[in-house]
Every structure is written in C-alpha cells, then in structure tokens.
Design an enzyme around this catalytic site. Structure first.
Site, PDB file in Angstrom:
ATOM      1  N   ALA A 215       7.124  -5.900   5.560  1.00  0.00           N
ATOM      2  CA  ALA A 215       6.968  -5.524   4.160  1.00  0.00           C
ATOM      3  C   ALA A 215       5.500  -5.495   3.739  1.00  0.00           C
ATOM      4  CB  ALA A 215       7.772  -6.477   3.274  1.00  0.00           C
ATOM      5  N   HIS A 216       5.284  -5.170   2.472  1.00  0.00           N
ATOM      6  CA  HIS A 216       3.951  -4.991   1.919  1.00  0.00           C
ATOM      7  C   HIS A 216       3.093  -6.252   2.037  1.00  0.00           C
ATOM      8  CE1 HIS A 216       4.711  -7.412  -1.726  1.00  0.00           C
ATOM      9  NE2 HIS A 216       5.949  -6.995  -1.568  1.00  0.00           N
TER      10      HIS A 216
END
Length: 297
Positions: A215-216
């Site tokens: 994820a980010h």
C-alpha cells in the site's frame, strides 16, 4: 513552502483565522515538512503542537485556542472534508507537472510490447526487464537491474477515502513509487504510490512472490522476502532482510524490524522487533503461539 491557507479560503466552508504557508497536505504521521493537517478532536492538539513538521491546521472553531501560535489556522465545520478538497486541488496541479515530465527509459531496458508504460513521468534504469501486461504509471522510478514479471502494477492509487465535491471518493495520490536496484516482483504484485508526496520504496534486492499488495507510503528495506498473497498496509516500515510469510496481513503504520519473521497467515497488529518471529491471528511471539497451541490440544 509555496501555498497559503488563504489560497483556499471558502473551499468547503474554509475560514482562515491565521494565514500562513504550507508545503503539502498530510497527516501527523506523514514524514514530510511543511504539513497542512486536519484536526477534528482537541485530544490530538498537543501532538499537533509538538510536531515540527506541521505548519498549518484545519480544525473546528472551538479547538483553535488549544493550538500553538506558530501554526497557521483555518476552521471548517468538517475539517477532514476541507483538507480533502485542498489535497485534491494540489493533486490536480501535481498531475499537470507530471504530464510535462518526459519519460527517461534506458536503452538497455527490455520492455515487452504487451507492457503498458505511461507516456510521461516514468524513469526506468539500465537492464530493467518489464514483462507482458505489467503497468507502470507516472511518478514511478525503476532503478537498474530490476525485474517486473507479468501483470505487475506500479503506481496505482492507494485506498484513502475523503469527501470531494460533496461525494465520497478515493483521495488522489501525489507521491510515487521507487524500486531500488535488483528488485524482482513476481506476477500481479501491486504497489500503490505514496499519498501526499515522496515515494513508496522497495529496497535493493527485495523480492515479492505472486499476488502481493503493497500500500501507499510503505518503506521496505534491502533483501526483504515477501511471499504470495501478502497484504502490507499503508505507512508500514520493514527493515532489511525481513521475511513476510504467505498470506500475512500487516496493519498500517507498523514497524517490522530487520531480520524479523512473520509466519504464514499471521495478522500483525503491533510492531515486531528485529530478529524475532511472530505467528497467529492476532500475531504474538512465535514461542507463545506454540505454547498456546499445545495448551489446547
């Protein structure tokens, strides 16, 4: 810092009480300077005041007196909504900048004709190999000698939700993805770009198995092994030579120490110290997990 709160006066009902500059939108945990952050509860005011990265705050009127005088302050009935609206404006401008950045692809890179490389804002280094149906979005840097297997996707939006234009939407990302040299990603690995700026980073010689999601804003060290079906949530930091077992899930914002081992199927909700092994759902030290299993058999 090239933005002022007053540049966004009136957006989502924003009223500027103490104008001042900021560089980027973000959260308290965002590792960038010049942050503009939302604050909807007075119980977090001390954290905001103590954070040297914070330059501006969007909050409710009744919280203003709790904030340090050094901070620029604006108020809105829905601070998170006003913050998301400002972020969307910044992201739109950032996307325009990326569109004017030509690709830099080394002549020795081997890119399958069925791969999709964005037409701008991509850097691919020497001897990189990109296989069929891989996708590389703007804002991605792939350093030399990396290998992207079929279906790998780099630079997708991460899952952050806000209200923009009166509707619930996925908040646009402003950061990028960077693969350091000799990273190898097996089929259908998906890596989200950083949310507010900077990069989601995979360190040198890190490898992923098939069907991994990163994820980010995740920061992964050198020589990390990430097995199939792993889900690593936003802002997680993983130290060098860690091992993440098949189907493990790592909660957002955690630190996994160097040479730590996360066992198969573990659900990690707390930091993991270096050189330790955790197992189970929720994950605990491996020896305690085995003692528990013996106790119920």
């Amino acid at each position: 810092m090239n933005h002022l709160l007053s540049d966004y006066r009136g957006l989502a009902g924003l009223d500027v009480l103490r104008d001042g500059p900021f560089a980027v939108t973000g959260k308290l945990s965002t590792p960038l300077d010049g942050l503009c952050v939302p604050l909807r509860s007075a119980k977090y005011a001390d954290e905001v005041n103590a954070n040297p990265r914070v330059a501006a705050v969007i909050t409710r009127r009744e919280i203003v007196d709790a904030l340090d005088p050094r901070l620029a302050v604006a108020v809105a009935d829905q601070p998170d909504t006003a913050h998301s609206e400002i972020h969307a404006k910044l992201a739109e401008a950032h996307a325009a900048v990326l569109r004017n950045q030509p690709n830099r692809i080394d002549s020795s890179a081997i890119i399958d004709p069925m791969a999709r490389i964005a037409g701008h804002g991509v850097t691919i280094g020497a001897r990189v190999r990109v296989e069929a149906h891989a996708t590389v979005a703007p804002g991605v840097t792939v350093e030399h000698d990396c290998m992207l297997h079929p279906g790998v996707t780099l630079g997708v939006p991460g899952f952050n939700v806000g209200v923009i234009g009166g509707r619930q939407r996925v908040v646009p990302q402003m950061g990028g993805v960077r693969l350091e040299p000799f990273v190898e990603l097996l089929a259908n690995t998906c890596v989200a770009r950083a949310l507010f700026g900077g990069d989601t980073v995979l360190g040198e010689e890190t490898v992923t198995d098939n069907l991994v999601y990163i994820a980010h804003d995740v920061q992964i060290g050198r020589r990390v092994q990430i097995c199939a079906l792993v889900n690593i949530l936003g802002r997680t930091v993983i130290g060098d030579e860690a091992y993440i077992g098949p189907s493990a899930v790592i909660k957002n914002g955690l630190h996994i120490g160097s040479r730590a081992k996360v066992s198969i199927g573990a659900v990690v909700t707390q930091d993991v110290a270096a050189n330790t092994t955790v197992s189970g759902n929720f994950a605990i030290p491996h020896d305690r997990f085995l003692d528990h299993i013996r106790s119920i058999r």
